[in-house]
Motif scaffolding. Structure first.
Motif, PDB file in Angstrom:
ATOM      1  N   ALA A   1       1.053  75.948  10.309  1.00 13.95           N
ATOM      2  CA  ALA A   1      -0.130  75.155  11.172  1.00 13.95           C
ATOM      3  C   ALA A   1      -0.976  74.937  10.964  1.00 13.95           C
ATOM      4  CB  ALA A   1       0.617  76.049  13.503  1.00 13.95           C
ATOM      5  N   PRO A   2      -1.301  73.436  11.025  1.00 16.92           N
ATOM      6  CA  PRO A   2      -3.074  72.862  10.356  1.00 16.92           C
ATOM      7  C   PRO A   2      -3.823  73.204  11.299  1.00 16.92           C
ATOM      8  CG  PRO A   2      -0.951  71.653  11.299  1.00 16.92           C
ATOM      9  CD  PRO A   2      -0.625  72.760  11.467  1.00 16.92           C
TER      10      PRO A   2
ATOM     11  N   LYS B   1     -15.004  65.018  19.255  1.00 14.10           N
ATOM     12  CA  LYS B   1     -14.730  66.685  19.230  1.00 14.10           C
ATOM     13  C   LYS B   1     -15.944  66.890  18.076  1.00 14.10           C
ATOM     14  CE  LYS B   1     -10.772  68.496  19.778  1.00 14.10           C
ATOM     15  NZ  LYS B   1     -10.800  69.515  21.258  1.00 14.10           N
ATOM     16  N   ASN B   2     -16.033  66.179  17.329  1.00  8.45           N
ATOM     17  CA  ASN B   2     -15.562  66.288  15.741  1.00  8.45           C
ATOM     18  C   ASN B   2     -14.915  67.084  15.307  1.00  8.45           C
ATOM     19  OD1 ASN B   2     -17.437  66.909  13.349  1.00  8.45           O
ATOM     20  ND2 ASN B   2     -18.695  68.184  13.995  1.00  8.45           N
ATOM     21  N   ARG B   3     -13.581  66.876  15.606  1.00  9.40           N
ATOM     22  CA  ARG B   3     -12.689  67.384  14.646  1.00  9.40           C
ATOM     23  C   ARG B   3     -12.153  66.753  12.837  1.00  9.40           C
ATOM     24  NH1 ARG B   3      -8.270  69.606  18.396  1.00  9.40           N
ATOM     25  NH2 ARG B   3      -5.971  69.201  17.711  1.00  9.40           N
ATOM     26  N   PRO B   4     -11.446  67.929  12.237  1.00  7.30           N
ATOM     27  CA  PRO B   4     -11.291  67.686  11.737  1.00  7.30           C
ATOM     28  C   PRO B   4      -9.760  67.021  11.594  1.00  7.30           C
ATOM     29  CG  PRO B   4     -10.754  70.165  11.985  1.00  7.30           C
ATOM     30  CD  PRO B   4     -11.481  69.649  12.646  1.00  7.30           C
ATOM     31  N   SER B   5      -9.723  66.067  10.445  1.00  7.08           N
ATOM     32  CA  SER B   5      -8.118  65.220  10.838  1.00  7.08           C
ATOM     33  C   SER B   5      -7.087  65.579   9.784  1.00  7.08           C
ATOM     34  CB  SER B   5      -8.865  63.900   9.390  1.00  7.08           C
ATOM     35  OG  SER B   5      -9.273  63.700   8.458  1.00  7.08           O
TER      36      SER B   5
ATOM     37  N   ALA C   1      -9.333  57.426  16.832  1.00  7.38           N
ATOM     38  CA  ALA C   1     -10.571  57.507  15.909  1.00  7.38           C
ATOM     39  C   ALA C   1     -11.885  58.309  16.856  1.00  7.38           C
ATOM     40  CB  ALA C   1     -10.342  56.329  14.899  1.00  7.38           C
ATOM     41  N   THR C   2     -11.541  57.320  17.626  1.00  7.28           N
ATOM     42  CA  THR C   2     -13.046  58.138  18.633  1.00  7.28           C
ATOM     43  C   THR C   2     -12.694  59.627  19.071  1.00  7.28           C
ATOM     44  OG1 THR C   2     -13.208  55.761  19.609  1.00  7.28           O
ATOM     45  CG2 THR C   2     -13.853  57.272  20.420  1.00  7.28           C
TER      46      THR C   2
END
Ligand code: TXA
Ligand code: MG
Length: 329
Positions: free
Chosen positions: A225-226, A54-58, A48-49
Motif C-alpha cells: 500500500a503506497p 497537505k504537502n502530500r507526496p504524489s 492538485a490543490t
C-alpha cells in the motif's frame, strides 16, 4: 477568508458549498471517522490543490467519497464481495479498494496513477447531503498536513490550514464519532487484504468474507500500500507508548483507572472506564491537546491489542516513529 459553517438545513449554505466545489475549491468535510479536505474528484485543479495543501507526496492516493453503491459502480468494476460488504458496512467506516473503470472521469492523480480506486460511503448526514447535492464523488484525505495528527473537529483544520483562499469553508458537523480513519480493505488482490485497521476489525470482516487476510498478513499488505507511512499521525513532540511511569516534564495519556503513573505535568484519560471505543474517539482530540512544546514528550499508557485497540496501537506506533534524520544537520 476561511469560514467555519454549520449548514443545518440551510439550502443557501449547501448552494454556496456546491458553488465552491464547482470552482475547484476545497472544503473541510465532516465524516464519522475524521474530517477530510474534500474536492471534486473529477477536477484536476481541485485534486492538485489538495496535494499541495497537505504537502502530500504524489504517490500517495486519495479516498473517493460517494453517496450510493450505484454511484461507486459508475467508476469501479464490480467485485464478488462488494455487495455483501457494502450492505453490512456502508454507510460507515470501511474503505474498499476496487479496480477503476477505464471510462471513469476521476482524475488519475486521485489514485496516484494506479488502476485502482479507494472508495467509501461516509456515515455522516452532512457529508451525505453535500455529496448527493453535488453529484460528483469527493476525493478527501484526512484534513491534516502530511504525517501530522488527523483532525476530529473543525478547529483542528482551522489551526492547520485556516485563512487560505483555496479553503473557503470548513463545514462543522460536530466532533467525529469514530475518531479514527476508516478500515481499508483491498479487493484487487487474489484475496481481500486488510490494508489499514480501523473500527471495523478483521474479525468483523471475516464474518462477511471468510478469506480476509489475518493480521499476520498486514505487514506484507503495508509494503504494497503506497500510503502506509511508518511515521504518521505524529504530534510535534515525541510520543512513547506502553508508559508505566512518567517524567515530570511529560504529558500523560492515560487509559483506564488502574496503575496510572503519577507525577506527569498534565494528564488526560482516553477512557477512565477502560472502553476502547471511547478511547478511539478521544485519541486524536487528546493528542492535539497535548501537542504543546512545553511538554518534553507524550507518554501513553498501554492499550489492549484487541478490537479497535489494534487500530489505536497502529496509529500510536506510527505517531511514535521518530522523524528521519535531517541530512547534513
Ligand atoms: O476515514 C477515512 O478514511 C478518512 C475520511 C476523511 O474519509 N480519510 C483518510 O484519507 O483517512 P487518507 O488520505 O488520510 O488515507 C487514505 C489511505 C492512504 O494510506 C492511501 O495510501 C490509501 O488510503 N489509499 C488510497 N487509495 C488507495 C489505492 N488505490 N490503493 C491502496 N491504498 C490506497
Ligand atoms: Mg491521513
Amino acid at each position: 477568508m476561511t469560514e467555519i459553517i454549520k449548514p443545518g438545513s440551510s439550502l443557501e449554505i449547501f448552494a454556496r458549498i456546491t458553488h465552491s466545489l464547482q470552482e475547484g475549491k476545497i472544503i473541510g468535510l465532516p465524516t464519522e471517522t475524521v474530517y477530510g479536505l474534500a474536492g471534486d474528484a473529477t477536477n484536476e485543479h481541485a485534486i492538485a490543490t489538495i496535494f499541495a495543501l497537505k504537502n502530500r507526496p504524489s504517490f500517495n492516493p486519495l479516498i473517493c467519497h460517494f453517496c450510493s453503491v450505484q454511484h461507486v459502480l459508475e467508476h469501479c468494476e464490480m467485485h464478488p464481495d462488494l455487495m455483501a460488504l457494502s450492505q453490512t458496512f456502508w454507510p460507515g467506516p470501511l474503505t474498499l479498494v476496487l479496480k477503476r473503470k477505464k471510462t471513469s472521469p476521476i482524475v488519475p492523480l486521485v489514485s496516484a496513477g494506479l488502476d485502482t480506486l479507494a472508495v467509501r460511503i461516509p456515515d455522516h448526514p452532512v457529508a451525505q447531503e453535500i455529496i448527493e447535492r453535488y453529484g460528483h464523488p469527493l476525493a478527501a484525505p484526512s484534513a491534516n498536513p502530511s504525517e501530522a495528527i488527523s483532525p476530529t473537529s473543525p478547529q483542528h483544520i482551522y489551526k492547520a490550514f485556516g485563512e487560505n483562499p483555496a479553503l473557503p469553508f470548513i463545514v462543522d458537523g460536530g466532533s467525529c464519532q469514530v475518531g479514527l480513519e476508516s478500515t481499508i480493505v483491498d479487493l484487487t488482490q487474489e484475496r481481500p487484504v486488510l490494508l489499514r485497521p480501523g473500527q471495523i476489525t478483521c474479525e468483523d470482516l471475516k464474518k462477511i468474507i471468510a478469506d480476509t487476510c489475518t493480521t499476520g498478513d498486514v505487514e506484507n499488505a503495508r509494503i504494497r500500500a503506497p500510503g502506509m507511512m511508518k511515521r504518521h499521525y505524529a504530534p510535534g513532540i515525541p510520543l512513547r507508548m506502553g508508559a508505566t511511569s512518567v517524567q515530570p516534564d511529560e504529558a500523560l495519556l492515560a487509559f483506564g483507572q488502574k496503575d496510572i503513573p503519577e507525577g506527569a505535568r498534565c494528564t488526560l484519560n482516553l477512557s477512565p472506564a477502560g472502553n476502547l471505543v471511547e478511547a478511539a474517539t478521544n485519541l486524536f482530540k487528546m493528542l492535539h491537546a497535548l501537542d504543546e512544546p512545553y511538554y518534553h514528550a507524550i507518554a501513553v499508557m498501554p492499550i489492549p491489542q484487541e478490537g479497535i485497540g489494534i487500530a489505536i496501537n497502529d496509529r500510536l506506533r506510527r505517531a511514535a516513529t521518530p522523524c528521519p534524520a535531517i541530512k547534513g544537520a
